[in-house]
Design an enzyme around this catalytic site. Sequence first.
Site, short mmCIF file in Angstrom:
data_model
loop_
_atom_site.label_atom_id
_atom_site.label_comp_id
_atom_site.label_asym_id
_atom_site.label_seq_id
_atom_site.Cartn_x
_atom_site.Cartn_y
_atom_site.Cartn_z
CE1 TYR A 78 88.37 11.42 10.85
CE2 TYR A 78 88.60 13.58 11.88
CZ TYR A 78 88.89 12.71 10.84
OH TYR A 78 89.69 13.12 9.79
CG ASN A 106 82.19 26.88 12.18
OD1 ASN A 106 83.19 26.68 11.48
ND2 ASN A 106 81.90 26.15 13.25
CB THR A 162 87.44 2.25 8.66
OG1 THR A 162 86.40 1.42 8.16
CG2 THR A 162 88.11 2.96 7.49
CB THR A 219 92.92 15.09 10.46
OG1 THR A 219 92.22 16.26 10.90
CG2 THR A 219 92.81 14.05 11.57
CG ASP A 220 93.54 20.41 11.50
OD1 ASP A 220 92.62 19.57 11.54
OD2 ASP A 220 93.35 21.61 11.18
CD GLU A 221 88.70 17.12 13.38
OE1 GLU A 221 88.25 16.35 14.24
OE2 GLU A 221 88.01 17.64 12.50
CD GLU A 232 82.97 5.31 8.24
OE1 GLU A 232 82.27 6.34 8.30
OE2 GLU A 232 82.71 4.38 7.46
CE LYS A 279 92.73 10.30 9.67
NZ LYS A 279 92.81 9.54 8.39
P1 NAD Z 1 85.34 11.06 2.75
O1 NAD Z 1 84.49 10.61 3.88
O2 NAD Z 1 84.79 12.02 1.75
O3 NAD Z 1 85.83 9.79 1.90
C1 NAD Z 1 86.29 8.62 2.53
C2 NAD Z 1 86.41 7.53 1.46
O4 NAD Z 1 86.94 6.35 2.09
C3 NAD Z 1 85.07 7.12 0.83
O5 NAD Z 1 85.21 6.95 -0.55
C4 NAD Z 1 84.75 5.78 1.50
O6 NAD Z 1 83.97 4.91 0.68
C5 NAD Z 1 86.15 5.24 1.73
N1 NAD Z 1 86.20 4.26 2.83
C6 NAD Z 1 85.66 4.38 4.07
N2 NAD Z 1 85.90 3.27 4.78
C7 NAD Z 1 86.63 2.44 3.98
C8 NAD Z 1 87.19 1.16 4.16
N3 NAD Z 1 87.02 0.47 5.31
N4 NAD Z 1 87.89 0.61 3.14
C9 NAD Z 1 88.04 1.28 1.96
N5 NAD Z 1 87.50 2.49 1.73
C10 NAD Z 1 86.81 3.07 2.73
O7 NAD Z 1 86.66 11.60 3.41
P2 NAD Z 1 87.60 12.85 2.99
O8 NAD Z 1 87.03 14.08 3.55
O9 NAD Z 1 87.89 12.75 1.57
O10 NAD Z 1 88.91 12.50 3.84
C11 NAD Z 1 89.92 11.67 3.29
C12 NAD Z 1 91.04 11.51 4.29
O11 NAD Z 1 91.58 12.80 4.60
C13 NAD Z 1 90.60 10.93 5.62
O12 NAD Z 1 91.60 10.05 6.07
C14 NAD Z 1 90.48 12.12 6.55
O13 NAD Z 1 90.74 11.74 7.88
C15 NAD Z 1 91.56 13.02 6.00
N6 NAD Z 1 91.38 14.48 6.17
C16 NAD Z 1 90.20 15.07 5.77
C17 NAD Z 1 90.09 16.46 5.84
C18 NAD Z 1 88.83 17.17 5.39
O14 NAD Z 1 88.72 18.39 5.57
N7 NAD Z 1 87.88 16.50 4.76
C19 NAD Z 1 91.15 17.23 6.33
C20 NAD Z 1 92.32 16.57 6.76
C21 NAD Z 1 92.42 15.20 6.65
O1 DAU Z 2 90.39 19.69 10.38
C1 DAU Z 2 90.32 18.62 9.50
C2 DAU Z 2 89.00 17.91 9.67
O2 DAU Z 2 88.01 18.76 9.09
C3 DAU Z 2 88.97 16.54 9.02
O3 DAU Z 2 89.89 15.71 9.69
C4 DAU Z 2 87.57 15.93 9.06
O4 DAU Z 2 87.55 14.71 8.35
C5 DAU Z 2 86.62 16.90 8.42
O5 DAU Z 2 85.29 16.39 8.49
C6 DAU Z 2 86.69 18.27 9.10
O6 DAU Z 2 86.18 18.19 10.45
P1 DAU Z 2 85.25 19.35 11.07
O7 DAU Z 2 84.51 18.77 12.20
O8 DAU Z 2 86.02 20.59 11.30
O9 DAU Z 2 84.30 19.61 9.78
P2 DAU Z 2 82.71 19.82 9.64
O10 DAU Z 2 82.48 20.23 8.22
O11 DAU Z 2 81.93 18.68 10.19
O12 DAU Z 2 82.46 21.07 10.57
C7 DAU Z 2 83.15 22.29 10.39
C8 DAU Z 2 82.68 23.24 11.48
O13 DAU Z 2 81.31 23.58 11.23
C9 DAU Z 2 82.73 22.65 12.86
O14 DAU Z 2 83.10 23.65 13.80
C10 DAU Z 2 81.28 22.21 13.13
C11 DAU Z 2 80.48 23.24 12.34
N1 DAU Z 2 79.18 22.76 11.80
C12 DAU Z 2 79.20 21.62 11.05
C13 DAU Z 2 78.02 21.12 10.53
C14 DAU Z 2 78.02 19.84 9.73
C15 DAU Z 2 78.02 23.48 12.00
O15 DAU Z 2 78.04 24.55 12.64
N2 DAU Z 2 76.87 23.00 11.46
C16 DAU Z 2 76.80 21.84 10.75
O16 DAU Z 2 75.68 21.44 10.33
#
Ligand code: NAD
Ligand code: DAU
Length: 339
Positions: A153, A252, A100, A125-127, A84, A157
């Site tokens: 979240y 942002n 999850t 993640t860097d978070e 998630e 992680k």
């Molecule tokens: P996403 O939400 O787009 O995709 C997550 C996927 O995992 C989906 O396909 C979902 O169906 C699947 N999933 C969720 N729960 C599951 C479960 N219980 N079993 C099997 N599959 C399940 O996420 P994303 O943005 O692609 O992120 C992928 C990974 O990278 C995550 O672990 C996230 O923490 C990490 N990450 C994301 C970012 C970012 O900017 N998006 C940055 C750094 C790290």
């Molecule tokens: O840093 C890595 C992370 O980046 C990942 O681990 C997460 O899975 C990924 O979702 C992302 O997290 P953020 O919270 O940084 O991403 P998000 O796109 O939700 O938001 C980016 C920034 O924009 C954050 O400061 C919140 C802001 N925001 C976001 C939304 C959805 C807004 O201002 N308006 C919005 O509607």
Amino acid sequence: MKIIVTGGAGFIGGNFVHYMLNKYNDYDIICLDALTYAGNMETLEPVMHNPRFKFYKADIADRNAVYEIFEKEKPNIVVNFAAESHVDRSIDNPSIFLQTNVLGTGVLMDACRKYGIDRYHQVSTDEVYGDLPLDRPDLFFTETTPLHTSSPYSASKASADLLVQAYHRTFKLPVTISRCSNNYGPYHFPEKLIPLMIANALYDKELPVYGKGENVRDWLYVEDHCSAIDLIIHKGRVGEVYNIGGHNEKTNLEVVKIILKELNKSENLIKYVTDRPGHDMRYAIDPTKIHTELGWLPATKFEDGIKKTIKWYLDNKTWWQNIINGEYKNYYERHYKGR
Ligand code: NAD
Ligand code: DAU
């Protein structure tokens, strides 16, 4: 070589599946995904008929289902993207994040121990490092920065990372962990900042910016994240953590204004809305370790990556319109109405 990619129907996992199948013509890629709201089979449609690709719909927290897949497939490597991933949803409903992200990770590692594995890679993640103040641009996250999480979240992680490190130390499981900054690019679910702003701008809808829009994120084109993970699973040292980021910090508001300019839309569409509770101020990765040890550098500059991304959303309207016209509508109403 056989790789299980969990979460391969999501944003980064999907890009990784495409990246690996294109790069290696002798690797089998097995995708294991529960197809939650964030999983999308349309993302995998281009590879569904590839004989080197197989898909299983399964939950990583479902021990029997996971063991059955491992028993059958006997993978060499597991890369765990399944999670998630949306901070706002973790504030609404934390428990599925624990289920999850923490328990699911534990089940996967138990399967790796039971069936044997060359490498388990945890996509983190860097978070997990918390945030940095806006007035200290000299500070960056390194791999030794203490874990200090803000949202359910990021706490989930970080918990998973600790579990992965414990399985390495106690059971000698051959693990690696990567901690990446914010990704952007094709197949990004429209709840996240960049695709949300592109979609809303294209419909001339308000662009909801949290707080003053001054929070800083460190953006990386998704293919650069994939190339970093590819290097780590092949050449990274077992037991190590690698930060991934490209020194591309933007507020942002800067990002939103760049998107509006590219789409030739008015900044009057911007609407400042109530801030995210516990909102992290600034993320900034120091990628020195992965650069010096593994030679990784990002290939795509933000100016080019954002143009490519916008073009992808223009060329693939059906992909994201199918999402925003479905259940996502209810989420959007709940989350943004009257905010
Ligand atoms: P996403 O939400 O787009 O995709 C997550 C996927 O995992 C989906 O396909 C979902 O169906 C699947 N999933 C969720 N729960 C599951 C479960 N219980 N079993 C099997 N599959 C399940 O996420 P994303 O943005 O692609 O992120 C992928 C990974 O990278 C995550 O672990 C996230 O923490 C990490 N990450 C994301 C970012 C970012 O900017 N998006 C940055 C750094 C790290
Ligand atoms: O840093 C890595 C992370 O980046 C990942 O681990 C997460 O899975 C990924 O979702 C992302 O997290 P953020 O919270 O940084 O991403 P998000 O796109 O939700 O938001 C980016 C920034 O924009 C954050 O400061 C919140 C802001 N925001 C976001 C939304 C959805 C807004 O201002 N308006 C919005 O509607």
